[in-house]
Structure formats: structure tokens, C-alpha cells
Scaffold this motif. Structure first.
Motif, PDB file in Angstrom:
ATOM      1  N   ARG B  13       0.916  -0.939   0.073  1.00 28.70           N
ATOM      2  CA  ARG B  13      -0.154  -0.012  -0.133  1.00 28.70           C
ATOM      3  C   ARG B  13       0.844   1.332  -0.051  1.00 28.70           C
ATOM      4  O   ARG B  13       1.758   1.324   0.822  1.00 28.70           O
ATOM      5  N   GLU B  17      -2.150   6.248   0.403  1.00 26.58           N
ATOM      6  CA  GLU B  17      -3.286   5.339  -0.126  1.00 26.58           C
ATOM      7  C   GLU B  17      -4.013   4.783   0.920  1.00 26.58           C
ATOM      8  O   GLU B  17      -3.607   4.441   1.817  1.00 26.58           O
ATOM      9  N   VAL B  19      -6.543   2.383   2.806  1.00 27.87           N
ATOM     10  CA  VAL B  19      -6.970   0.851   2.647  1.00 27.87           C
ATOM     11  C   VAL B  19      -7.677   0.290   1.508  1.00 27.87           C
ATOM     12  O   VAL B  19      -7.446  -0.492   0.732  1.00 27.87           O
ATOM     13  N   ALA B  22      -6.073   0.623  -1.772  1.00 24.95           N
ATOM     14  CA  ALA B  22      -5.032  -0.158  -1.928  1.00 24.95           C
ATOM     15  C   ALA B  22      -5.674  -1.723  -2.340  1.00 24.95           C
ATOM     16  O   ALA B  22      -4.976  -2.340  -3.149  1.00 24.95           O
ATOM     17  N   ARG B  75      -5.534   5.372   6.677  1.00 23.06           N
ATOM     18  CA  ARG B  75      -4.291   5.359   6.193  1.00 23.06           C
ATOM     19  C   ARG B  75      -3.037   5.193   7.303  1.00 23.06           C
ATOM     20  O   ARG B  75      -2.439   6.047   7.656  1.00 23.06           O
TER      21      ARG B  75
END
Lengths: 122, 336
Positions: B13, B17, B19, B22, B75
Motif C-alpha cells: 500500500r 493510499e 486501505v 489499495a 491510512r
């Protein structure tokens, strides 16, 4: 820091009441409102709450470094002593409206004053 | 690079970005809708690792305790191990009871969930179509009286779910509904309190529920409902609200039309402007604001500056998901 001030005026409930009055004063003061004008009112109100909690000596994790980082953008937009004074003035009148005793008021304003240099990044 | 581990597989990730982004990038199917932390449809559960507090904002205490978080707002600095994104537990089957056009663009859809939902007036559900698409809709029905759930759907050109709900579904069709969520809801007060309800478009749905729930609970104090639309056709609950107005001394319905051709029984102007012009001081009032974000955010500041306390202002901003109008839960974070 003296946490008894925070407890003495009523803890988190007192902070919520104070934020309500204080933030309204700040937003209606055209000399400083542009620094606080944000689409996200929750976010702004949360910051005012963090500030008042700190000033009341309540639980907070503010450091001088945080203060500097958080206000650096505002300083570059012209934040200076006159704006800091205005905010402290609104804090004082908020506390007076809430009937906070003189001795506590002096302590609280002293805490606010102690972060002046960090807020103004100097 | 931080890693996310789901069901034994690890995915990289990027630092900035989310979660959700990703996992979607790696082809992991995670239900999602508004991507603004409002609809809660991307809720996942962390089994190991540190979840930042902002990824749990607005979630129920019990969910926070169990490690649930919103993937679109998450994040984290470090690695995370997650339970598999099978959100089925959060949904249950429901059946379409009937649909009805309320004017040109709004449909009323009534659903019967397999197990009755316990909800507060003003809360919303996520509705999942058989192909997995999810949208949030506020409940317009009166809680605690009938098990059927009523939602108001505005047909938006290109809106996948809204056009399906308005034009395609019919009685007996299956859908899935989530547990109720959202914190913009009505709770009875002991002291008499005036209430100001402002809604635009299908922002009326939660207010229609709140107003009736308050009257049902014997609310003391005036209840002022302002419904705004560009045209009279958009005031899609005009007659039931007029009837409610006639039946209750403390309920006042104010229909507002912001476009041209304002009929005699409507007020010209935007609902929020008309309402906030009407009342000089809102100290002690409880305020509910529902509709598109621009109106909700502006009206919220105005209501606050007119004296309503932050804790008494409840706002529900409807975000657009895809091209459907999706209710979201921008709510009173700093109000405790």
C-alpha cells in the motif's frame, strides 16, 4: 499543568459549553474569522475544543512543536499578535459569560498566553 | 512500503493510499459506496496492527472496540492484518412491497426486511442490489410502528441504482438491507424544545420520519419543517405534510420553491434562506439539516451563528455516489 482548574469548572461538559460561545465569537469577528472559516465546521469546532481543553489545563497532548506546525500556514497568511490578542479577548469574555471566577480566569488566560510564541512561530 | 494482509495474502500500500484504494487496486472486492467516511459500507475489521482514530470516526462504540474501521478513511503508518471483507453479516434479505411515483423524479419504495429493524427516526440503511452495488438511503418510515421500511429515491440520469429503483424493480423483488446507521436522529426531550427541520430534495425523507416520530412521542415545542425544491413538483410530500400541519397545533409545514412559477400556497426562495431569515434567535432550538452538502454546510454555520448550540445541530449531507444521490452522515463530531 494544573488539572484542578479543568475539574473545578466542570471538565468536558464545561469545555463544550465554552466552545459553543467562544467559536461563535471568533466566527463573527471579521478581523479574525477568515483564519477560522472552513467548510468543515466539525473539524474547526474540534480544534477550538482542543484549544480550550488545553487552556483549562485538561487532558491534552499538545506540544510546542504541534502548535508551531498547526499554525505555520496561518502565520504565512499573516497571523500576528493582534489576531492572537483578539482570540484571547474572546476567550476572556467567554469565561466571563460563563461566570468563571476571577482567579481561574487569570490562570486560564495565563496558559493561553504561554503558547503565544509557539502559535506565532517565533 | 506498508503491507495489508487479508485472508493469508499480503498487499503493498502506498503511504498516502487508503486501505480501500489499495485493496481495490489489488483486485480485492471490498463493498464501498461514498468513499467519504459517511456511508459505512466499506467497514472492515482489523485483527492486528494499529488503526488511526480518524478511520473509526462515527462508528458505534461497540464496533470501535471490536477493531472495526472504515477502509476508505484508513491510512495507517504500519502494517495491518484484516478479517476478510465479507460484509454479508451486515446485510439481510428484504423484499420490495411496492413502489410509487411521487411526482416526476422521486419514487417512494417500501421494503419488508426479513427481520424487523430497530432504528431511530433520521437514520439510514445501505441497500445492496443483487449485483453488489450499494447505496445509502434515509428511512422515511415511522420507527416502532410497522416493520416495513420506506425510502425516497430521486431518479438521477445515469444513476445506476436510482434508475433501477425507480424504473425496474417491482413488488416481490429481492434486495438486501443493512443495519441502520447514522447519528442525525431524533431522541425525545423532557423539556419543551423548538425544532427547525430543513430539507432539500429527498433530504425530506429523514425529516418526514423525525417530524412524525416527534409528534408520536408527544414532543413539546414547535416543529417547523421547511422543504425546498426548485419546482412545486419536487415538494413530493406536500399533501401529507399539509394534513399533518392541519392536525397538529405545534407542527408547521413551510413549502419553499426556489425556481419560477411559485404557486400561491408555497413560499418563494431557498428553504434554508427562508427558514433562517424567519427566526432571529435559535438559542435552545434543535436543528436538523438534510440534503445536498452545500446547503447543509452553509445552513449549519448560519444556524450556529444564530445561537443554536453545536450539540443541537444535526446534519446529514447527501453525497453523490456514482451518479446516484447517496445520503451520507456528516455529523456532529465535536458535539460529544
Amino acid at each position: 499543568m494544573d488539572t484542578s482548574v479543568y475539574d473545578e469548572i466542570g471538565g468536558a461538559v464545561a469545555v463544550d459549553a465554552a466552545v459553543d460561545i467562544f467559536y461563535r465569537k471568533v466566527l463573527t469577528d471579521s478581523s479574525i474569522s477568515h483564519f477560522f472559516d472552513s467548510v468543515d465546521m466539525d473539524d474547526q469546532a474540534a480544534k477550538q475544543k482542543a484549544f480550550l481543553t488545553m487552556a483549562f489545563g485538561g487532558p491534552n497532548e499538545y506540544t510546542g512543536k504541534d502548535m508551531r506546525a498547526a499554525h505555520a500556514g496561518l502565520v504565512s497568511r499573516g497571523l500576528n499578535d493582534s489576531h492572537f490578542d483578539a482570540v484571547c479577548g474572546h476567550l476572556k469574555s467567554t469565561l466571563e459569560e460563563l461566570g468563571v471566577p476571577e482567579s481561574l480566569l487569570t490562570t486560564i488566560l495565563g496558559v493561553a498566553e504561554s503558547v503565544r510564541d509557539d502559535v506565532l512561530n517565533r | 512500503m506498508p503491507k495489508i494482509t487479508v485472508a493469508g495474502s499480503s498487499f503493498d500500500r502506498a503511504a498516502d493510499e487508503s486501505v480501500l484504494d489499495a485493496l481495490l487496486r489489488h483486485g480485492v472486492a471490498v463493498p464501498n459506496s461514498c468513499r467519504k467516511g459517511a456511508c459505512q459500507s466499506c467497514m472492515m475489521r482489523a485483527m492486528d496492527g494499529y488503526v488511526p482514530a480518524e478511520a473509526q470516526a462515527g462508528l458505534k462504540e461497540t464496533f470501535v472496540h471490536e477493531g472495526y474501521f472504515l477502509a476508505c478513511q484508513c491510512r495507517p503508518d504500519g502494517d495491518l492484518t484484516l478479517a476478510s471483507p465479507d460484509n454479508n453479516a451486515a446485510f439481510q434479505p428484504a423484499t420490495v412491497v411496492f413502489t410509487e411515483a411521487l411526482g416526476e423524479t422521486v419514487h417512494r419504495v417500501v421494503l419488508s426486511p426479513e427481520t424487523p429493524l430497530h432504528y431511530h427516526a433520521g437514520q439510514f440503511i445501505n441497500l445492496r442490489r443483487p449485483d453488489g452495488l450499494i447505496r445509502s438511503y434515509s428511512l422515511a418510515s415511522l420507527p416502532g410502528t410497522i416493520p416495513e421500511l420506506e425510502i425516497h429515491v430521486k431518479r438521477l440520469p445515469g444513476g445506476a441504482v436510482s434508475t433501477w429503483l425507480c424504473d425496474t424493480i417491482k413488488a416481490g423483488d429481492p434486495v438486501e438491507v443493512s443495519a441502520p446507521a447514522g447519528t442525525c436522529f431524533y431522541l425525545p426531550t423532557r423539556e419543551p424544545q423548538n425544532m427547525l427541520l430543513i430539507g432539500t430534495g429527498t433530504g425530506l425523507a429523514p425529516l418526514f420520519s423525525i417530524a412524525r416520530d416527534a409528534l408520536h412521542a408527544g414532543h413539546q415545542g414547535g416543529i417547523h419543517l421547511y422543504h425546498g425544491s426548485r419546482s412545486r413538483d419536487g415538494l413530493y410530500r406536500h399533501h401529507p405534510l399539509r394534513d399533518l400541519h392541519a392536525a397538529h397545533d405545534n407542527f408547521h409545514y413551510h413549502p419553499c420553491v426556489s425556481g419560477r412559477d411559485v404557486p400561491d400556497d408555497c413560499i418563494p426562495g431557498r428553504a434554508d434562506a427562508v427558514a433562517l431569515h424567519e427566526f432571529g434567535n435559535l438559542a435552545g432550538w434543535r436543528v436538523y439539516l438534510c440534503g445536498l452538502p452545500a446547503m447543509v454546510h452553509a445552513a449549519r454555520t448560519q444556524a450556529y451563528l444564530k445561537g443554536a448550540s453545536l450539540a443541537d445541530i444535526h446534519a446529514d449531507a447527501f453525497e453523490l455516489a456514482g451518479r446516484d444521490e447517496n445520503r451520507g452522515a456528516a455529523d456532529e463530531a465535536a458535539t460529544g
